[in-house]
Motif scaffolding. Structure first.
Motif, PDB file in Angstrom:
ATOM      1  N   VAL A  43      -6.155  -4.995  -0.962  1.00  0.00           N
ATOM      2  CA  VAL A  43      -5.076  -3.417  -1.373  1.00  0.00           C
ATOM      3  C   VAL A  43      -5.610  -2.213  -1.640  1.00  0.00           C
ATOM      4  O   VAL A  43      -4.479  -1.444  -0.812  1.00  0.00           O
ATOM      5  CB  VAL A  43      -4.352  -4.185  -2.378  1.00  0.00           C
ATOM      6  N   GLU A  44      -6.857  -2.517  -1.680  1.00  0.00           N
ATOM      7  CA  GLU A  44      -6.657  -0.514  -1.147  1.00  0.00           C
ATOM      8  C   GLU A  44      -7.561  -0.069   0.271  1.00  0.00           C
ATOM      9  O   GLU A  44      -6.586   0.932   0.544  1.00  0.00           O
ATOM     10  CB  GLU A  44      -8.325  -0.595  -2.227  1.00  0.00           C
ATOM     11  N   TRP A  45      -8.162  -0.481   0.836  1.00  0.00           N
ATOM     12  CA  TRP A  45      -7.911  -0.302   2.585  1.00  0.00           C
ATOM     13  C   TRP A  45      -6.450  -0.181   2.873  1.00  0.00           C
ATOM     14  O   TRP A  45      -6.104   0.814   3.668  1.00  0.00           O
ATOM     15  CB  TRP A  45      -8.649  -1.856   3.310  1.00  0.00           C
ATOM     16  N   TYR A  46      -5.280  -0.979   2.437  1.00  0.00           N
ATOM     17  CA  TYR A  46      -4.021  -1.140   2.635  1.00  0.00           C
ATOM     18  C   TYR A  46      -3.012   0.230   1.831  1.00  0.00           C
ATOM     19  O   TYR A  46      -2.358   0.843   2.429  1.00  0.00           O
ATOM     20  CB  TYR A  46      -3.192  -2.002   2.363  1.00  0.00           C
ATOM     21  N   THR A  47      -3.846   0.462   0.648  1.00  0.00           N
ATOM     22  CA  THR A  47      -2.957   1.839   0.174  1.00  0.00           C
ATOM     23  C   THR A  47      -3.906   3.670   0.922  1.00  0.00           C
ATOM     24  O   THR A  47      -2.916   3.930   1.185  1.00  0.00           O
ATOM     25  CB  THR A  47      -3.407   1.755  -1.321  1.00  0.00           C
TER      26      THR A  47
ATOM     27  N   GLY B 180       0.868  -1.308   0.199  1.00  0.00           N
ATOM     28  CA  GLY B 180      -0.319  -0.202  -0.653  1.00  0.00           C
ATOM     29  C   GLY B 180       0.996   1.600  -0.133  1.00  0.00           C
ATOM     30  O   GLY B 180       0.480   1.998  -0.957  1.00  0.00           O
ATOM     31  N   TRP B 181       2.218   1.334   0.943  1.00  0.00           N
ATOM     32  CA  TRP B 181       2.430   2.414   1.105  1.00  0.00           C
ATOM     33  C   TRP B 181       3.834   2.340  -0.657  1.00  0.00           C
ATOM     34  O   TRP B 181       4.038   3.721  -1.092  1.00  0.00           O
ATOM     35  CB  TRP B 181       4.217   1.656   1.967  1.00  0.00           C
TER      36      TRP B 181
END
Length: 373
Positions: free
Chosen positions: A321-325, A275-276
């Motif tokens: 993956v959007e949540w982690y981003t 995400g970073w």
């Protein structure tokens, strides 16, 4: 948050260390208050490092946190890292964790600088710990691009994809097997993130001159992250600050030669690193761009291609993956806003503080678009 962005070398002077067959070259700009190289050399002798001159000492610029120096030690190219000139609570603990993780990575397929030796005695440099690692002959995308990347678009594309592949290799390391089973607190890692970083942002108000946060979308993003948090995933190594400025690209092939700046490493959910990488990827906002010179040349993969490249090399569930981003955007904003707060308190360069404040705002704007808040 440091990055290997170039190196400053200014006029130096030689200092003989009493009782040792060693001459230390101390640059005129490098005061003992920052790094007393004679003290470092005395420690090195006791630590069993080879006898010989310590010379060509130069500060590696671009970072906003730790002091990073490159040098020749008895003919060997090494890099020294110590906490910032104005250490913060936890600076030594962060560097000790970094030392331990780099030492543990030896023998893995994760590209990293080789750990040489570390000093845990805070008295050697007047209250801070430090360590030495191997200097990596690589190209930092945030500094200046050289061949083969300068003229070869395919090489740029392949090397950029390898940033995702290198991250997948890091996430696949069995941290227990390499001796890091008691590092960090992986249980409840995701649940702790939002309250922890909100508290961290609030703590900046203790710095004189900082009027309090004006960062946008913080509350809305915190609510969204809490409402949409995915289930806990298998724990692994988290770099904590993974973006293009914190990798060195190899000269002999389009790949990552080393991941650098492990100051924020821990054991938790490795998808936060992905995400970073995505929230800092060179697209959209110029205030947030990492890997500036590389990005300006173009031909880089898009975020979807990065995710697919990671997925092909990992068995982790990437459905959130959007949540982690979004989480990465919130955390990054809080971290770099700290430099802005310290700049207002007279503890950091005001120009750097303002630049990072703008980057924090840009990261939150990007995260808000992804979350739809």
């Amino acid at each position: 948050m440091d990055s290997f962005n170039g190196q400053a070398r200014l006029q130096s002077r030689g200092v003989s260390v009493p009782g040792m067959a060693r001459t230390v070259t101390q640059p005129d700009w490098l005061t003992p208050d920052i790094v007393d190289m004679a003290a470092v050399a005395r420690w090195g002798a006791q630590a069993g490092l080879p006898e010989g001159p310590v010379e060509d000492v130069g500060r590696i610029g671009g970072g906003t946190q730790n002091v990073v120096l490159r040098m020749r030690w008895a003919g060997r190219d090494l890099v020294l890292r110590r906490p910032p000139e104005h250490p913060r609570t936890g600076s030594n603990a962060a560097l000790l964790r970094e030392m331990r993780l780099l030492a543990a990575l030896a023998g893995t397929d994760v590209p990293h600088p080789g750990y040489v030796a570390g000093c845990t005695d805070e008295d050697v440099l007047g209250g801070v710990v430090f360590y030495l690692m191997e200097a990596v002959d690589g190209i930092n995308p945030g500094a200046a691009i050289e061949e083969p990347y300068l003229s070869d678009a395919a090489a740029r594309h392949a090397a950029a994809l390898d940033t995702a592949a290198a991250l997948a290799r890091l996430a696949s390391v069995d941290h227990v097997a390499i001796g890091l089973g008691d590092m960090g607190k992986p249980e409840g890692f995701l649940a702790r993130q939002v309250p922890r970083w909100l508290d961290h942002l609030a703590s900046y108000s203790q710095l004189p001159g900082y009027p309090g946060s004006t960062l946008p979308h913080i509350d809305a993003l915190a609510r969204w992250l809490t409402a949409h948090r995915p289930p806990d995933a298998p724990a692994g190594i988290v770099h904590g600050d993974y973006h293009l400025n914190n990798v060195l690209l190899a000269r002999d092939a389009p790949r990552v030669a080393a991941i650098v700046d492990w100051e924020m490493c821990t054991i938790g959910d490795p998808l936060l690193d992905l995400g970073w990488l995505l929230v800092t990827w060179p697209e959209g906002s110029p205030d947030l761009v990492t890997g500036g010179p590389l990005a300006e040349l173009g031909a880089l993969p898009g975020p979807d291609e990065l995710v697919a490249h990671y997925a092909a090399r990992s068995d982790r569930d990437l459905s959130a993956v959007e949540w982690y981003t979004v989480l990465a955007g919130l955390k990054l904003a809080v971290v770099i806003e700290g430099t802005h707060a310290r700049a207002l308190a007279g503890q950091a360069d005001p120009a750097v503080g303002l630049r990072l404040h703008r980057a924090a705002v840009a990261g939150l704007e990007r995260a808000a678009v992804i979350a739809g808040v």
